[in-house]
Motif scaffolding. Structure first.
Motif, PDB file in Angstrom:
ATOM      1  N   ALA A 240       0.863  -1.185   0.000  1.00 44.23           N
ATOM      2  CA  ALA A 240       0.000   0.000   0.000  1.00 44.23           C
ATOM      3  C   ALA A 240       0.896   1.231   0.000  1.00 44.23           C
ATOM      4  O   ALA A 240       2.014   1.200   0.532  1.00 44.23           O
TER       5      ALA A 240
ATOM      6  N   ASN B 258       1.385   5.263   1.026  1.00 50.30           N
ATOM      7  CA  ASN B 258       0.948   6.395   1.850  1.00 50.30           C
ATOM      8  C   ASN B 258       1.823   7.584   1.481  1.00 50.30           C
ATOM      9  O   ASN B 258       2.969   7.657   1.904  1.00 50.30           O
TER      10      ASN B 258
ATOM     11  N   ASP C 100      -7.729  -2.580   2.670  1.00 47.53           N
ATOM     12  CA  ASP C 100      -6.888  -2.856   3.833  1.00 47.53           C
ATOM     13  C   ASP C 100      -6.972  -4.340   4.166  1.00 47.53           C
ATOM     14  O   ASP C 100      -8.034  -4.837   4.536  1.00 47.53           O
TER      15      ASP C 100
ATOM     16  N   SER D   8       3.391  -1.653   3.604  1.00 42.07           N
ATOM     17  CA  SER D   8       3.147  -0.318   3.078  1.00 42.07           C
ATOM     18  C   SER D   8       4.453   0.429   2.845  1.00 42.07           C
ATOM     19  O   SER D   8       5.490   0.108   3.427  1.00 42.07           O
TER      20      SER D   8
ATOM     21  N   THR E   6       5.661   4.429   2.882  1.00 42.89           N
ATOM     22  CA  THR E   6       5.274   5.782   3.271  1.00 42.89           C
ATOM     23  C   THR E   6       6.381   6.726   2.854  1.00 42.89           C
ATOM     24  O   THR E   6       7.549   6.498   3.168  1.00 42.89           O
TER      25      THR E   6
END
Length: 168
Positions: A28, A30, A75, A97, A99
């Motif tokens: 994911a 971010n 999620d 994830s 970031t």
């Protein structure tokens, strides 16, 4: 001849069981920026760095994406990841994830042993600039390989090594 075939089949089956199958899910993202190109590059690098001929095999990206499309959730929970791993016939699943804040990048991942379904192993790397991403992905992937192979984690092995003797 029959005995030879039976012995050969037994060794072949034992050898086939030693190869661990790993599914690496797309991480994911971010970030206020569109860094999907970084996610895709990291995914490709992890696949190539986690693969060890004769020891590990990584599930193809197309198979992973098809399995994830059936999930329809953004999620992923541990039960979701475990179900994906079983669907993909994987021994381990890596997910997490990425970031990005300013020039810093944090890669936060988890490694789940699908058969045991115990708490996943947590892995992370941080960079202070984009030029550190590739070496950090190599370190991250090395820790995945070590865990899957049941070897000591590289950082732990370095700490456990005795300090060199001071020159006399």
């Amino acid at each position: 001849a029959l005995a030879f075939l039976l012995v050969f089949a037994a060794f072949s089956a034992a050898g086939a069981q030693q190869v661990k199958k790993i599914a690496i899910l797309p991480f994911a993202v971010n970030s206020s920026e569109n860094i999907n190109y970084i996610r895709d590059g990291i995914w490709d690098m992890m696949i190539s760095r986690v693969t060890i001929p004769g020891k590990t095999e990584v599930v193809g990206k197309t198979s992973v994406l098809e399995a994830m499309d059936k999930n329809q959730k953004k999620d992923l929970t541990q039960p979701d990841v475990s179900a994906l791993g079983k669907r993909l016939k994987a021994d381990f699943v890596v997910w997490g994830s990425i970031t990005k804040i300013g020039d810093s990048l944090s890669l936060d991942g988890k490694l789940l042993d699908v058969a045991s379904n115990q708490s996943p192993v947590t892995l992370f790397e941080q960079t202070r600039g984009m030029n550190e991403v590739i070496p950090k992905i190599s370190d991250f992937s090395q820790r995945i390989r070590a865990h899957v192979a049941g070897e000591a984690m590289p950082a732990v092995a370095a700490l456990a090594a005795p300090a060199p003797a001071a020159p006399a």
